[in-house]
Design a protein around this motif. Structure first.
Motif, short mmCIF file in Angstrom:
data_model
loop_
_atom_site.label_atom_id
_atom_site.label_comp_id
_atom_site.label_asym_id
_atom_site.label_seq_id
_atom_site.Cartn_x
_atom_site.Cartn_y
_atom_site.Cartn_z
N UNK A 303 -75.58 45.21 -91.78
CA UNK A 303 -75.30 43.80 -91.51
C UNK A 303 -76.52 43.17 -90.83
N UNK A 304 -76.78 41.88 -91.10
CA UNK A 304 -77.87 41.19 -90.38
C UNK A 304 -77.54 41.09 -88.89
N UNK A 305 -78.54 41.31 -88.04
CA UNK A 305 -78.35 41.27 -86.59
C UNK A 305 -79.28 40.21 -86.01
N UNK A 306 -78.72 39.34 -85.14
CA UNK A 306 -79.50 38.29 -84.49
C UNK A 306 -79.21 38.33 -82.99
N UNK A 307 -80.26 38.34 -82.19
CA UNK A 307 -80.12 38.27 -80.73
C UNK A 307 -80.19 36.81 -80.32
N UNK A 308 -79.16 36.31 -79.62
CA UNK A 308 -79.09 34.89 -79.31
C UNK A 308 -78.68 34.67 -77.85
N UNK A 314 -81.71 30.23 -77.31
CA UNK A 314 -82.60 31.26 -77.84
C UNK A 314 -82.12 31.74 -79.21
N UNK A 315 -82.96 31.56 -80.24
CA UNK A 315 -82.73 32.04 -81.60
C UNK A 315 -81.49 31.43 -82.27
#
Length: 387
Positions: A303-308, A314-315
């Motif tokens: 799965x795509x992972x995004x740190x926010x 942020x992001x």
């Protein structure tokens, strides 16, 4: 304070019965043997469900315990036709699913504005004796009764229609993210189960594009068995095209929490695992770049992972890019088409169905504590400790 979000109602519906036909023989001056002239009975009214995009909850039906259609009128002499009973239209928001309250069987589904489904058909009117005349039976002395009415107790469940559904434990930052990306104003506070009802937010994207994001109450381990609030609201993510899993960055084991959430969805409805998924690691304003790279190594690769960070922004733009790309991926469109009918045509399991009905009846007696009540309670406890 009573909530305006109502996603579950129970109503007794009854269509109209058909009017009986008339058994009449014509007797007038200069024509004493006029023959049969009894008219037909009128048709009973039907109960019709209609999708209406101006509604977003079932609040307008909360106190509609009974909905009855008109009966058809009886036929009369001189071949007079009985009046037809008026049809009753029940306007419901798009995404409403109807079940038989006694058996748990799926009845119908309203998915788009203007869609009409005949829930209960009105009875046909009986034929008058005029219809039975013949060369060998020139004065029939009988007529048909009208068809009986139909009756059903139904359960209406609203399943929110949204592009992205947020899945996470309480205090994972779901409401904060919705408020940061859209104009929605969900309740935000530093205690579990702040969100007591689902909310929708429209997220703006580039070139005047947008998508809808749904925030549901937090899920806890065991939600599929009825613990916490998850069982009541898990149905709202069945209609979402994409699931955004949210796990705080300060969690001891991010992968473990993600697997627990995935397991709860599988126990509730295994077909939810076929949906596209994105993992967002929230509250990253508490982490540095080096720590985030270390955490990324133990996260799932499928799965795509995004740190926010919804607080600092942020992001968040990167997250919207990922969500938009996954929503419009060809694989996601194919899965949505294939899985749409299967998700909404499942019958209710009667054991859990009875528990849901009991929970809904009990909810009317629950008074939720708001932030001011929590502060007053804490002050009172401190005062008692001082004494």
């Amino acid at each position: 304070m009573e909530s305006n979000f109502v996603d579950y109602v129970k109503i007794l519906c009854r269509s109209g019965k058909g009017g009986r036909g008339s058994m009449h023989l014509r007797h007038v001056k200069y024509n004493p043997n006029g023959g049969p002239d009894g008219g037909d009975g009128g048709k009973g009214g039907s109960i019709i469900l209609r999708g209406n995009h101006n509604y977003w909850t079932l609040l307008h039906l909360k106190y509609e315990r009974h909905i009855f259609a008109e009966h058809g009128g009886n036929g009369g002499k001189d071949k007079c036709h009985g009046t037809d009973g008026k049809d009753v239209y029940i306007d419901v928001p798009c995404g409403t699913v109807v079940y038989n309250a006694e058996t748990g069987k799926y009845v119908c589904d309203i998915t788009y504005d203007g869609q009409e489904v005949v829930l209960l058909k009105g009875g046909r009117g009986g034929l008058g004796n005029f219809q039975f005349r013949s060369a060998t039976n020139q004065a029939p002395r009988y007529a048909q009764p009208g068809e009986p009415m139909q009756e059903m107790t139904i359960i209406m469940e609203l399943k929110l229609l949204a592009d992205v559904g947020l899945v996470g434990f309480p205090n994972a930052g779901k409401s904060t993210l919705v408020s940061a990306l859209s104009n929605a104003k969900p309740k935000i506070a530093n205690y579990p189960f702040t969100t007591m009802e689902p909310s929708l937010g429209i997220v703006g994207y580039r070139d005047h594009k947008s998508f809808v994001m749904a925030d549901i109450p937090g899920i806890i381990e065991g939600a599929a068995e009825g613990k916490g609030l998850g069982l009541r609201f898990l149905r709202h993510i069945e209609r979402n095209s994409l699931l955004l899993f949210m796990v705080p960055g300060d969690t001891e084991d991010i992968r473990k929490e993600y697997d627990i959430l995935l397991g709860e969805l599988e126990r509730f409805n295994p077909e939810l695992l076929a949906k596209q998924r994105v993992l967002a690691v929230t509250k990253c304003d508490l982490l540095d770049e080096e720590l985030m790279e270390m955490l990324r190594e133990g996260l799932p690769d499928d799965v795509p992972v995004v740190f926010i960070s919804a607080v600092t922004g942020y992001h968040l733009d990167e997250l919207k890019d990922v969500l938009w790309r996954e929503l419009n991926a060809e694989s996601n469109k194919l899965q949505t088409i294939e899985a749409d009918d299967r998700l909404v045509h499942r019958d209710k399991d009667m054991d859990s169905f009875a528990q849901e009905m009991a929970d809904e009846d009990a909810d009317e007696e629950i008074e939720y504590i708001d932030e001011e009540d929590v502060e007053d309670l804490e002050d009172f406890e401190e005062l008692e400790e001082g004494v």
